[in-house]
Design a protein around this motif. Sequence first.
Motif, PDB file in Angstrom:
ATOM      1  N   UNK A   1      -8.871 -37.855  30.984  1.00  0.00           N
ATOM      2  CA  UNK A   1      -7.560 -37.766  30.342  1.00  0.00           C
ATOM      3  C   UNK A   1      -7.111 -39.120  29.802  1.00  0.00           C
ATOM      4  N   UNK A   2      -6.227 -39.063  28.790  1.00  0.00           N
ATOM      5  CA  UNK A   2      -5.692 -40.241  28.127  1.00  0.00           C
ATOM      6  C   UNK A   2      -4.284 -40.520  28.626  1.00  0.00           C
ATOM      7  N   UNK A   3      -4.030 -41.779  28.947  1.00  0.00           N
ATOM      8  CA  UNK A   3      -2.698 -42.237  29.354  1.00  0.00           C
ATOM      9  C   UNK A   3      -2.343 -43.462  28.522  1.00  0.00           C
ATOM     10  N   UNK A   4      -1.060 -43.769  28.447  1.00  0.00           N
ATOM     11  CA  UNK A   4      -0.588 -44.913  27.684  1.00  0.00           C
ATOM     12  C   UNK A   4      -0.132 -46.025  28.612  1.00  0.00           C
ATOM     13  N   UNK A   5      -0.574 -47.240  28.305  1.00  0.00           N
ATOM     14  CA  UNK A   5       0.014 -48.455  28.863  1.00  0.00           C
ATOM     15  C   UNK A   5       0.612 -49.159  27.658  1.00  0.00           C
ATOM     16  N   UNK A   6       1.914 -49.400  27.665  1.00  0.00           N
ATOM     17  CA  UNK A   6       2.613 -49.869  26.474  1.00  0.00           C
ATOM     18  C   UNK A   6       2.547 -51.382  26.259  1.00  0.00           C
ATOM     19  N   UNK A   7       1.367 -51.931  26.487  1.00  0.00           N
ATOM     20  CA  UNK A   7       1.106 -53.333  26.249  1.00  0.00           C
ATOM     21  C   UNK A   7      -0.401 -53.517  26.175  1.00  0.00           C
ATOM     22  N   UNK A   8      -0.850 -54.733  25.929  1.00  0.00           N
ATOM     23  CA  UNK A   8      -2.286 -54.993  25.926  1.00  0.00           C
ATOM     24  C   UNK A   8      -2.755 -55.194  27.365  1.00  0.00           C
ATOM     25  N   UNK A   9      -3.834 -54.537  27.722  1.00  0.00           N
ATOM     26  CA  UNK A   9      -4.459 -54.761  29.028  1.00  0.00           C
ATOM     27  C   UNK A   9      -5.524 -55.840  28.824  1.00  0.00           C
ATOM     28  N   UNK A  10      -5.395 -56.934  29.522  1.00  0.00           N
ATOM     29  CA  UNK A  10      -6.344 -58.032  29.368  1.00  0.00           C
ATOM     30  C   UNK A  10      -7.709 -57.620  29.911  1.00  0.00           C
ATOM     31  N   UNK A  11      -8.757 -58.184  29.357  1.00  0.00           N
ATOM     32  CA  UNK A  11     -10.099 -57.817  29.817  1.00  0.00           C
ATOM     33  C   UNK A  11     -10.456 -58.462  31.153  1.00  0.00           C
ATOM     34  N   UNK A  12      -9.515 -59.179  31.745  1.00  0.00           N
ATOM     35  CA  UNK A  12      -9.736 -59.819  33.049  1.00  0.00           C
ATOM     36  C   UNK A  12      -9.066 -59.067  34.204  1.00  0.00           C
ATOM     37  N   UNK A  13      -8.423 -57.938  33.913  1.00  0.00           N
ATOM     38  CA  UNK A  13      -7.733 -57.221  34.990  1.00  0.00           C
ATOM     39  C   UNK A  13      -8.728 -56.693  36.020  1.00  0.00           C
TER      40      UNK A  13
END
Length: 187
Positions: free
Chosen positions: A98-110
């Motif tokens: 399923x698709x969900x929204x995070x309303x910002x950029x997720x850094x590739x270091x999380x």
Amino acid sequence: MRKHATLAIIALACIALLAGCAGAVKISPALLTDTYTDAENEDQSFGEESMLWASSQSGEPARIAYLSFAGMTTLPQQVKSASLKMYAKEVERPGKVSLYLYDNAAMDTITWSDQPEYGTEALGSLDIQETGWQTWDATDFMKKAAEECSEGCPFSLVLVAEGDASISFASLEGSAEEKAVLVYEAS
């Protein structure tokens, strides 16, 4: 005279049809980063891996994928349709993603321990049974992204597997031909 009136009506109908078609445009936001988090490796980041994983065990997410896109500048009512196309590299256990929204950029270091909180509402899902190209209807996702980020903020698409599914997808670090593509049509 009647013939000229009929031709004029046909011409006006064609112009109206063409004007309506010309008003719609397809937009593909740039994919900036992608990564995934892993519950078994809470402090490790996977932003440089060639695959993204979305997995669940007994209904609980075990690996969550994040794809961050460039800023949204469209209003929700302008989004007519949208699709997300991703290449499934491995299907360890088939199932729904399923698709969900995070309303910002997720850094590739999380990592799992510091991953951002994403929306609670699934905005599209797809049952994946085999490798190859997979296409989600992402219209609800894009409308929500436009609602939350219409002033140009970056946004992230979050892939969450359901049940006991475990599926990997091509990432930015892999083949350019297998890169994820998000496209929406706006008026």
